[in-house]
Design a protein around this motif. Structure first.
Motif, short mmCIF file in Angstrom:
data_model
loop_
_atom_site.label_atom_id
_atom_site.label_comp_id
_atom_site.label_asym_id
_atom_site.label_seq_id
_atom_site.Cartn_x
_atom_site.Cartn_y
_atom_site.Cartn_z
N CYS A 149 -5.42 7.41 -9.00
CA CYS A 149 -6.10 6.64 -9.12
C CYS A 149 -6.56 5.45 -8.71
CB CYS A 149 -5.34 5.77 -10.42
SG CYS A 149 -5.06 6.60 -12.62
N ARG A 150 -5.51 5.30 -7.39
CA ARG A 150 -6.70 4.46 -6.91
C ARG A 150 -5.66 4.74 -5.14
NH1 ARG A 150 -3.47 -1.58 -6.97
NH2 ARG A 150 -1.81 -0.38 -5.73
N SER A 210 -8.52 0.82 -3.57
CA SER A 210 -9.43 1.23 -4.11
C SER A 210 -8.87 0.39 -5.31
CB SER A 210 -10.08 2.20 -4.30
OG SER A 210 -8.60 2.75 -4.94
N LEU A 211 -10.08 0.36 -6.57
CA LEU A 211 -9.85 -0.27 -7.92
C LEU A 211 -9.88 0.86 -8.87
CD1 LEU A 211 -12.82 -3.47 -8.07
CD2 LEU A 211 -10.11 -3.14 -7.93
N PRO A 212 -8.60 1.69 -9.63
CA PRO A 212 -8.41 2.53 -10.54
C PRO A 212 -9.66 2.37 -11.56
CG PRO A 212 -7.37 1.08 -11.39
CD PRO A 212 -7.62 0.38 -10.58
N GLY A 213 -9.76 4.24 -12.17
CA GLY A 213 -11.08 4.61 -13.45
C GLY A 213 -11.10 3.66 -14.30
N ILE A 214 -10.91 3.33 -15.39
CA ILE A 214 -11.23 3.47 -16.89
C ILE A 214 -10.11 3.87 -17.50
CG2 ILE A 214 -13.11 3.52 -17.83
CD1 ILE A 214 -12.89 1.08 -19.19
N ALA A 215 -10.19 5.37 -17.19
CA ALA A 215 -9.67 6.22 -17.70
C ALA A 215 -8.53 6.77 -17.44
CB ALA A 215 -10.61 7.18 -18.52
N CYS A 216 -8.30 6.59 -16.14
CA CYS A 216 -7.40 7.18 -15.25
C CYS A 216 -5.65 6.81 -15.72
CB CYS A 216 -7.27 6.41 -13.73
SG CYS A 216 -6.58 7.48 -12.58
N THR A 217 -5.12 8.44 -15.36
CA THR A 217 -3.74 7.70 -15.99
C THR A 217 -2.79 8.09 -14.06
OG1 THR A 217 -3.99 9.11 -17.69
CG2 THR A 217 -0.98 9.06 -16.53
#
Length: 92
Positions: A60-61, A73-80
């Motif tokens: 994710c990051r 980096s910033l993680p995506g909204i639906a990332c696991t």
């Protein structure tokens, strides 16, 4: 073989031996823990703690080691997120 006249007295004698055995075992464990070298001291707990790892991520990051410190980096909204792993080692 002689039979003890008082079973409570025999039990107290065994209790003393057990107590001294436990105390000796604890003392030996503490002494060995202090004297033996720590084999895991050189193993980093995570890629972020490993100075040889230049870039790491969890799916994710992604983080990169810079002169100023780590930049992630910033993680995506639906990332696991998955397991943290080193993506790029320094010098190669």
């Amino acid at each position: 073989m002689a039979v003890p006249s008082d079973p409570a007295q025999t039990s107290r004698g065994n209790d003393g031996r057990v107590a001294w055995s436990v105390a000796a075992l604890v003392a030996a464990t503490v002494l060995l823990g202090g004297l033996l070298p720590d084999r895991a001291a050189h193993v980093a707990a995570s890629p972020a703690d490993d100075p040889a790892c230049a870039e790491w991520g969890d799916g994710c990051r992604v983080c990169r080691r810079l002169a100023e410190g780590a930049a992630c980096s910033l993680p995506g909204i639906a990332c696991t997120p998955g397991a943290l792993q080193c993506l790029h080692r320094a010098g190669g």
